[in-house]
Structures are given as structure tokens and as C-alpha cells.
Design an enzyme around this catalytic site. Sequence first.
Site, PDB file in Angstrom:
ATOM      1  N   GLY A  28      67.814 -14.391  19.041  1.00  0.00           N
ATOM      2  CA  GLY A  28      66.701 -15.343  19.043  1.00  0.00           C
ATOM      3  C   GLY A  28      67.225 -16.747  18.860  1.00  0.00           C
ATOM      4  O   GLY A  28      68.367 -16.958  18.455  1.00  0.00           O
ATOM      5  N   GLU A  29      66.390 -17.717  19.176  1.00  0.00           N
ATOM      6  CA  GLU A  29      66.802 -19.103  19.008  1.00  0.00           C
ATOM      7  C   GLU A  29      65.606 -20.019  18.805  1.00  0.00           C
ATOM      8  O   GLU A  29      64.504 -19.739  19.255  1.00  0.00           O
ATOM      9  CB  GLU A  29      67.634 -19.572  20.193  1.00  0.00           C
ATOM     10  CG  GLU A  29      66.978 -19.440  21.550  1.00  0.00           C
ATOM     11  CD  GLU A  29      67.961 -19.770  22.673  1.00  0.00           C
ATOM     12  OE1 GLU A  29      68.443 -20.923  22.703  1.00  0.00           O
ATOM     13  OE2 GLU A  29      68.237 -18.887  23.490  1.00  0.00           O
ATOM     14  N   SER A  31      64.725 -24.542  17.811  1.00  0.00           N
ATOM     15  CA  SER A  31      65.101 -25.879  18.253  1.00  0.00           C
ATOM     16  C   SER A  31      66.450 -26.322  17.708  1.00  0.00           C
ATOM     17  O   SER A  31      67.135 -27.142  18.323  1.00  0.00           O
ATOM     18  CB  SER A  31      64.014 -26.883  17.850  1.00  0.00           C
ATOM     19  OG  SER A  31      63.794 -26.834  16.446  1.00  0.00           O
ATOM     20  N   ASP A 148      56.129 -16.622   3.382  1.00  0.00           N
ATOM     21  CA  ASP A 148      56.007 -16.464   4.836  1.00  0.00           C
ATOM     22  C   ASP A 148      56.094 -14.992   5.224  1.00  0.00           C
ATOM     23  O   ASP A 148      56.716 -14.642   6.224  1.00  0.00           O
ATOM     24  CB  ASP A 148      57.103 -17.275   5.545  1.00  0.00           C
ATOM     25  CG  ASP A 148      56.834 -17.435   7.048  1.00  0.00           C
ATOM     26  OD1 ASP A 148      55.662 -17.317   7.459  1.00  0.00           O
ATOM     27  OD2 ASP A 148      57.803 -17.662   7.790  1.00  0.00           O
TER      28      ASP A 148
END
Length: 310
Positions: A28-29, A31, A148
Site C-alpha cells: 500500500g502507499e 502521499s 482509529d
Amino acid sequence: MGRLNNSVVNNNNGILQEKGYHIQAILGEGSYSKVKAAIWKKPGASNSVPVALKIINKTTAPQDFLQKFWPRERDIMGIMDHENVIKMYEVFSDEHKIFMSIERAAHGDLLEYIKLKGPLCEFDTHKLFTEMCAGVKYLHDMEVIHRDLKCENILLTADYHAKIADFGFARKLDAQDRSRTFCGSAAYAAPEILRGTPYQGPVADVWSLGVILFIMACSVMPFRDSSIRQLLRDQQTTPQFPKGKDLGPMYRKLIGKILCYDLSKRYTLTNILNDGWMVSSPKSLLKTSISATDSGIGSDRSSSSTITTT
């Protein structure tokens, strides 16, 4: 499944090879960060370990993140040691990047699993939720608030055990201290957080656990989240369960106790752990093992949101 990216794999080869890491794919990536699957053979060790390597670009990451949120995440993960919490192995850096090596969960996150397989049977819901609560209790005993918790941040191991991950918004907070910060996803947030009311830290995590519990068995969100106003309005009523869904009365009662709009009547984590549904495993409802569940996503509810990535 992660994708191979030769240009990215070749970057930072020197420090990664020196540390014993072999990059496999990108998981995953964002910004200013990427997460890559890797095999780690620590210099001098005989065995290799599959890991997830979080790589933060110091040149593009906001200063607020580098000076405030990243140090919290690093320090908190550094003290975590529980079977239901993702383990951090090491942190290192070079001039431009920060690398955090963490335990890799073979079956990805809970959201993707539910989207792929559909609602879980009550037995499997009970098993995973019990493990999540054990992890959250450990965090709270350590005076750590996650802030979260959501399906994307619950990872599944090779043998389908739950592990809490992603401590980017976590912080140390005494149970009696009050927080004013809105963190995480609105769909998982307690009413007082959405209203901007100062709240005790554990409140945020407990409400989020209730939302996750509902999603596991129903594969839809408990409340419509098209807007904060709509979400707050829906939260004032007991969640409506999908029509035709075979859910036991003890499970339904527990959901109502956790997702209770009135904070004075809402379950705490201690209440949850001592609830009748939690202390007596619903083995009579075991229909399919979690690794063999094959149903598809779907619901005839018109009043709740379907499962989407937030």
C-alpha cells in the site's frame, strides 16, 4: 496482493541489504509513505521472517507528522507486546527515509476479508471480537488509546487470529484525561467525538469496537454516514439489523449496549468483557469455519451504508 515495482525496490537497496531485507512487493502507499512486503533475515540469524516495511519519506512528510504523530507511533509500538497487537521489530533511517519493520499478517485486513467472504457466522464473529477486546484491554492497561480502530486496522494472521495495527493516531492518555481531538474515520466515531465534546480516551475505542462487531456479522455499516448530521441522527436510535439475518438475541443486546447514544448508559470495555455473549462462546451457532466461509457481500438494508474503504 501487493504489486512488484522494480524502480521502488531498487531504491534504498544499500541500507536494506545491510539490514537483511529483501523486498517482495508493495502492499500500500499514501502521499508520503509506502508499505512493502519483505523477507527479513537479521544478520547473524539462521531464520528469515516475513515482515511489512513501512517507509516514510522525510522530504515530503508534513512537519506536524514528523514531529508529533510519528514519534508517538514509534514510541508506542516500541512498548507493545501482546498476541493481538502487531509487533514492531525495528526502526532505522537514512538521510531521506524512515523505515519501520513490523509483523506481517498473512491474510490482510478485516475489511477486505468481509468484502471478499461476506458476513461472518456468529461463532467466528465472537472469536475475532474476543481477540480484539483482549488487544484493546492491553492497550488501555498500558494507558494507550488507539483512536482509529476500524476494520482496515484489524489484521488477520495465517491462522485467522486478529491483531490491532496502525498506531498513527494513538497516544498515551490516562483513562480520566479528556481529549478534544477528532481522529480516525467518522463512521466509527462516537457521538460525543462527532459533536466536538471533550471525551475520555477509552470511549473512542469502545464505540469503534461496537461498529466493528456489527460489521463482522452483518457486512454493512450500522449507521448511514453520508454526512455528519445524518450519522449523528442515526446514532440516536438502535442499529437496525439486516432483514432475514439470523443473529442471536444476546448478540443483538450487546450491540445495543455498546452503540448506545447515551454515554451514561453505554457499555465500558469491562462491561463488554463480562457480558453474557462474551463469556459463553456461541458454539451452537458454528456453521462454517472462518477460512471456509464462502458467502458473498450483500444486504437488503436501505437504511445503512454498505462496506466501503474509508
